[in-house]
Design a protein around this motif. Structure first.
Motif, mmCIF file in Angstrom:
data_model
loop_
_atom_site.group_PDB
_atom_site.id
_atom_site.type_symbol
_atom_site.label_atom_id
_atom_site.label_comp_id
_atom_site.label_asym_id
_atom_site.label_seq_id
_atom_site.Cartn_x
_atom_site.Cartn_y
_atom_site.Cartn_z
ATOM 1 N N LEU A 260 0.829 -1.206 0.000
ATOM 2 C CA LEU A 260 0.000 0.000 0.000
ATOM 3 C C LEU A 260 0.871 1.267 0.000
ATOM 4 C CD1 LEU A 260 -3.136 0.735 0.277
ATOM 5 C CD2 LEU A 260 -2.514 1.415 2.591
ATOM 6 N N ILE A 261 1.944 1.218 0.781
ATOM 7 C CA ILE A 261 2.870 2.360 0.836
ATOM 8 C C ILE A 261 3.525 2.561 -0.535
ATOM 9 C CG2 ILE A 261 4.971 3.247 1.928
ATOM 10 C CD1 ILE A 261 4.083 1.541 4.435
ATOM 11 N N LYS A 262 3.828 1.449 -1.186
ATOM 12 C CA LYS A 262 4.433 1.504 -2.536
ATOM 13 C C LYS A 262 3.426 2.103 -3.529
ATOM 14 C CE LYS A 262 6.886 -1.663 -5.686
ATOM 15 N NZ LYS A 262 6.335 -1.164 -6.914
ATOM 16 N N GLN A 263 2.174 1.689 -3.400
ATOM 17 C CA GLN A 263 1.114 2.226 -4.279
ATOM 18 C C GLN A 263 1.026 3.756 -4.132
ATOM 19 O OE1 GLN A 263 -2.773 0.422 -3.634
ATOM 20 N NE2 GLN A 263 -3.823 2.205 -4.489
ATOM 21 N N TYR A 264 1.182 4.216 -2.913
ATOM 22 C CA TYR A 264 1.118 5.656 -2.628
ATOM 23 C C TYR A 264 2.379 6.359 -3.162
ATOM 24 C CZ TYR A 264 -0.073 9.742 0.328
ATOM 25 O OH TYR A 264 -0.420 10.991 0.807
ATOM 26 N N ARG A 265 3.532 5.743 -2.905
ATOM 27 C CA ARG A 265 4.813 6.351 -3.283
ATOM 28 C C ARG A 265 5.033 6.368 -4.796
ATOM 29 N NH1 ARG A 265 8.912 2.620 -1.370
ATOM 30 N NH2 ARG A 265 8.583 1.767 -3.436
ATOM 31 N N ASP A 266 4.608 5.289 -5.477
ATOM 32 C CA ASP A 266 4.917 5.148 -6.897
ATOM 33 C C ASP A 266 3.922 5.839 -7.824
ATOM 34 O OD1 ASP A 266 7.043 3.722 -6.090
ATOM 35 O OD2 ASP A 266 6.327 1.760 -6.771
ATOM 36 N N PHE A 267 2.865 6.408 -7.275
ATOM 37 C CA PHE A 267 1.878 7.098 -8.121
ATOM 38 C C PHE A 267 2.542 8.320 -8.767
ATOM 39 C CE2 PHE A 267 -2.127 9.707 -8.575
ATOM 40 C CZ PHE A 267 -2.716 8.869 -9.513
ATOM 41 N N ASN A 268 2.001 8.739 -9.906
ATOM 42 C CA ASN A 268 2.677 9.831 -10.623
ATOM 43 C C ASN A 268 2.444 11.222 -10.021
ATOM 44 O OD1 ASN A 268 0.079 10.213 -11.396
ATOM 45 N ND2 ASN A 268 0.351 9.568 -13.520
ATOM 46 N N ILE A 269 1.708 11.281 -8.908
ATOM 47 C CA ILE A 269 1.582 12.536 -8.144
ATOM 48 C C ILE A 269 2.174 12.241 -6.765
ATOM 49 C CG2 ILE A 269 -0.045 14.236 -7.205
ATOM 50 C CD1 ILE A 269 -2.010 13.389 -9.392
ATOM 51 N N PRO A 270 3.063 13.099 -6.241
ATOM 52 C CA PRO A 270 3.696 12.789 -4.951
ATOM 53 C C PRO A 270 2.677 12.658 -3.813
ATOM 54 C CG PRO A 270 4.636 14.791 -5.957
ATOM 55 C CD PRO A 270 3.506 14.355 -6.830
ATOM 56 N N GLY A 271 2.990 11.768 -2.877
ATOM 57 C CA GLY A 271 2.120 11.559 -1.713
ATOM 58 C C GLY A 271 2.891 11.798 -0.430
ATOM 59 N N TYR A 272 2.362 12.625 0.449
ATOM 60 C CA TYR A 272 3.025 12.943 1.720
ATOM 61 C C TYR A 272 2.309 12.258 2.877
ATOM 62 C CZ TYR A 272 5.657 16.479 -0.830
ATOM 63 O OH TYR A 272 6.493 17.107 -1.713
ATOM 64 N N HIS A 273 3.090 11.996 3.937
ATOM 65 C CA HIS A 273 2.578 11.312 5.128
ATOM 66 C C HIS A 273 2.547 12.250 6.341
ATOM 67 C CE1 HIS A 273 2.882 7.168 3.518
ATOM 68 N NE2 HIS A 273 3.996 7.559 2.938
ATOM 69 N N VAL A 274 1.485 12.120 7.123
ATOM 70 C CA VAL A 274 1.421 12.700 8.466
ATOM 71 C C VAL A 274 1.237 11.504 9.392
ATOM 72 C CG1 VAL A 274 0.077 14.178 10.039
ATOM 73 C CG2 VAL A 274 0.320 14.826 7.619
ATOM 74 N N PHE A 275 1.953 11.452 10.500
ATOM 75 C CA PHE A 275 1.813 10.312 11.403
ATOM 76 C C PHE A 275 0.568 10.433 12.282
ATOM 77 C CE2 PHE A 275 6.603 9.280 11.427
ATOM 78 C CZ PHE A 275 6.418 8.156 10.633
#
Ligand SMILES: [Fe+2]
Length: 302
Positions: free
Chosen positions: A58-73
């Motif tokens: 799931l993290i890879k799906q978020y990271r590899d998408f062509n729009i950047p994805g940021y995380h908040v804990f």
């Protein structure tokens, strides 16, 4: 004049043994919406998953998408792994950080610290925070110093992103310190325009002292303390915590457009409860804000 558009969502709660939320499909739908709406990036407000090393796909799906994805804990990022493992899984070196985009500064707060009776701050790790219910949701002093420098020294208007709320008491314990910084930023280039939080699985928007506060609903469901048995019986064999969930049929996200003239435009998402099962139908006590399976549209100029 500058303008930024991004996609925000929260509390996806990926952990297939506990939750029936089909997180990969929900995330895909949110990503597709971000692309369609022309968002510069995606950002979630925490509780993306419960076991970071195991949620690799799931993290890879978020990271590899062509729009950047940021995380908040969120707090649940530290249920089944250490702080260090969560940092490594999300590719971060620290839980708090900032990034600049299109003339705006996005400041990521990490209030996942508890403070013990000696005034020492510990980061959440391996569920340790469950043992300290009264000392939870603090921002450590070093981070307050960092927030002050990052916001007051910013050349751009700031948007603060956290898991718990800064809007009212009962969220981030030392929110007063952050509100002080927000007040000091008022006449500076780095003035705080908007604070976004997740955690409560509620949809609300408020403007206080010329600062907008968005309480972002969960992308997946509401959590209730006492289980209900309104879903198909066989689901209860598969999913441990099913009865504690009031599931939203549609994945919820918001497309947020901010203009340096002070306009904040939030395009929310309509939705309904799965099988029409609402919180009220489960006989659970009402919560501070009503549980709704949607995010409303809002537009203000501050
Ligand atoms: Fe949470």
């Amino acid at each position: 004049m500058s303008k930024v558009r991004f996609t925000a969502f929260s509390d996806l709660h990926h952990h297939p043994v506990w939750f029936k939320c089909d997180a990969p499909e929900r995330l895909e739908s949110i990503q597709n919406r971000a692309a369609k709406d022309g968002s510069e990036f995606l950002i979630h407000m925490g509780d993306f998953c419960h076991h970071v090393p195991v949620a690799r796909e799931l993290i890879k799906q978020y990271r590899d998408f062509n729009i950047p994805g940021y995380h908040v804990f969120g707090n649940h990022e530290f249920d089944l792994n250490s702080y260090e493992e969560a940092l490594e899984g999300y590719g971060l070196s620290c839980g708090y950080y900032y990034f600049d985009c299109n003339g705006f500064r996005f400041v990521i707060i990490d209030e996942n610290y508890f403070s013990d009776f000696r005034g020492i701050y510990f980061h959440y790790s391996e569920r340790n925070y469950f043992d300290h219910p009264k000392g939870r949701d603090w921002i450590n002093p070093e981070q307050i110093t960092w927030l002050r420098e990052t916001i007051l020294g910013s050349p751009f208007p700031c948007i603060l992103c956290s898991h718990a709320t800064l809007e009212y008491e009962g969220g981030i314990k030392n929110r007063d310190k952050v509100l002080e910084i927000i007040r000091e930023s008022r006449n500076l280039p780095g003035r705080v325009m908007l604070c976004i939080n997740g955690h409560y699985h509620r949809d609300n928007f408020n403007v206080i002292d010329d600062v907008a506060y968005l309480d972002l609903n969960s992308a997946s469901f509401d959590w209730i303390p006492n289980p209900h048995f309104l879903y198909p019986a066989e689901w209860y064999q598969e999913i441990e915590g099913l009865g504690n969930q009031v599931i939203f049929k549609d994945p919820l996200s918001a497309t947020i457009t901010i203009d340096s003239d002070g306009t904040i435009d939030i395009a929310g998402a309509p939705g309904e409860f799965l099988f029409g099962i609402s919180r009220e139908m489960t006989n659970n006590s009402p919560s501070r804000r009503p549980c709704t399976p949607c995010i409303l549209d809002r537009k203000v100029r501050i």
